[in-house]
Design a protein around this motif. Sequence first.
Motif, PDB file in Angstrom:
ATOM      1  N   VAL A 105       0.847  -1.199   0.000  1.00  0.00           N
ATOM      2  CA  VAL A 105       0.000   0.000   0.000  1.00  0.00           C
ATOM      3  C   VAL A 105       0.882   1.248   0.000  1.00  0.00           C
ATOM      4  O   VAL A 105       0.655   2.195  -0.774  1.00  0.00           O
ATOM      5  CB  VAL A 105      -0.939   0.002   1.229  1.00  0.00           C
ATOM      6  CG1 VAL A 105      -1.661   1.352   1.339  1.00  0.00           C
ATOM      7  CG2 VAL A 105      -1.956  -1.130   1.125  1.00  0.00           C
ATOM      8  N   GLU A 106       1.904   1.259   0.845  1.00  0.00           N
ATOM      9  CA  GLU A 106       2.811   2.405   0.930  1.00  0.00           C
ATOM     10  C   GLU A 106       3.477   2.681  -0.410  1.00  0.00           C
ATOM     11  O   GLU A 106       3.719   3.838  -0.777  1.00  0.00           O
ATOM     12  CB  GLU A 106       3.869   2.145   1.992  1.00  0.00           C
ATOM     13  CG  GLU A 106       4.809   3.307   2.231  1.00  0.00           C
ATOM     14  CD  GLU A 106       5.790   3.035   3.358  1.00  0.00           C
ATOM     15  OE1 GLU A 106       6.589   3.931   3.664  1.00  0.00           O
ATOM     16  OE2 GLU A 106       5.754   1.927   3.934  1.00  0.00           O
ATOM     17  N   ALA A 107       3.734   1.622  -1.172  1.00  0.00           N
ATOM     18  CA  ALA A 107       4.383   1.777  -2.478  1.00  0.00           C
ATOM     19  C   ALA A 107       3.409   2.169  -3.578  1.00  0.00           C
ATOM     20  O   ALA A 107       3.808   2.302  -4.742  1.00  0.00           O
ATOM     21  CB  ALA A 107       5.076   0.469  -2.858  1.00  0.00           C
ATOM     22  N   GLY A 108       2.133   2.347  -3.223  1.00  0.00           N
ATOM     23  CA  GLY A 108       1.153   2.764  -4.220  1.00  0.00           C
ATOM     24  C   GLY A 108       0.642   1.636  -5.095  1.00  0.00           C
ATOM     25  O   GLY A 108       0.112   1.883  -6.183  1.00  0.00           O
ATOM     26  N   MET A 109       0.738   0.402  -4.628  1.00  0.00           N
ATOM     27  CA  MET A 109       0.362  -0.757  -5.444  1.00  0.00           C
ATOM     28  C   MET A 109      -1.106  -1.135  -5.291  1.00  0.00           C
ATOM     29  O   MET A 109      -1.608  -1.996  -6.001  1.00  0.00           O
ATOM     30  CB  MET A 109       1.256  -1.950  -5.078  1.00  0.00           C
ATOM     31  CG  MET A 109       2.728  -1.693  -5.372  1.00  0.00           C
ATOM     32  SD  MET A 109       3.839  -2.935  -4.617  1.00  0.00           S
ATOM     33  CE  MET A 109       3.350  -4.420  -5.485  1.00  0.00           C
TER      34      MET A 109
END
Length: 302
Positions: A237-241
């Motif tokens: 989630v943090e990586a924008g996935m």
Amino acid sequence: MSEWDLRKLRILRTLRERGTVTATAAALHMTPSAVSQQLTTLAAQLGVELLEAHGRRVRLTDAARLVLAHTEPVFEQLERADAALAAYAHGDAGEVRVGAFPTSVPALVVPAVRALRDTHPQVTVRVRETEAAEAYRLLAAGDVDLALSLAAEAPGAADPRFTHVPLLTDPLDVALPPDHPLASAPGLRLTDLAAEPWIYGGSGPWSDITRRACEAAGFSPHQGHSASGWTAILAMVEAGMGVALVPRMAADRRAGVALRELGADGPVRHVVAAVRSGGAAAPATARVLQALRRAADPAFEG
């Protein structure tokens, strides 16, 4: 009158729980041939067939299920007898084996154990982390004394084998990348994220919970990635996935993830404790249940 042999009845009961003679033998530290022999003898004693062939395996007959239905109160009373003897012999002292699903360990079990060290240091808690559904199988087999699970994974309320104690209602928040356009949008709803890639496990309770929550909101989630551990899910989630549902009691408030509440109508999961019927009377088990209820609700008086 039929001859009732508790040892053999326990073997029959374990076969119902484990499903196969081989698994029953392993659980009871017996050989498969000894299990079969004991059940054959029990059938002769009771005068009914207890097992029938089912492919390459065996399954319980209707007569066997009838026998177990009538003997469950006996097993419950024996649990109460064990509890009474424990109270007489040891008072509050004793070991309680707890089977708990992963997120409940840091949120409930650890605080309960810390509290018990101060209030009842003679109570020892031995923790076994397991999946929510597996906790009930361990409890039924006698491998743990207390199970922490989810109400959605519990056997039916009419099941005479268990006593359930509700602990808490755990809201599910949504995790988004911090730069997501909806990360700070007011009144966020699940339907606002219907087109997003979702991150959740390929199978198991959390997959079911995510799917059910999204479907109740009116859409089927598109699974962008599969992961079962919260570290991996939140890192993606943090990586924008993608986005993910996260139980509040398990939330890692990391700076790189925006966790948003979904309001009073948002999805929740219900956390419960369970013991074998009659087992809650054991003093040490009662102390652990009490500590868990206080960990779930500091205002609990009991």
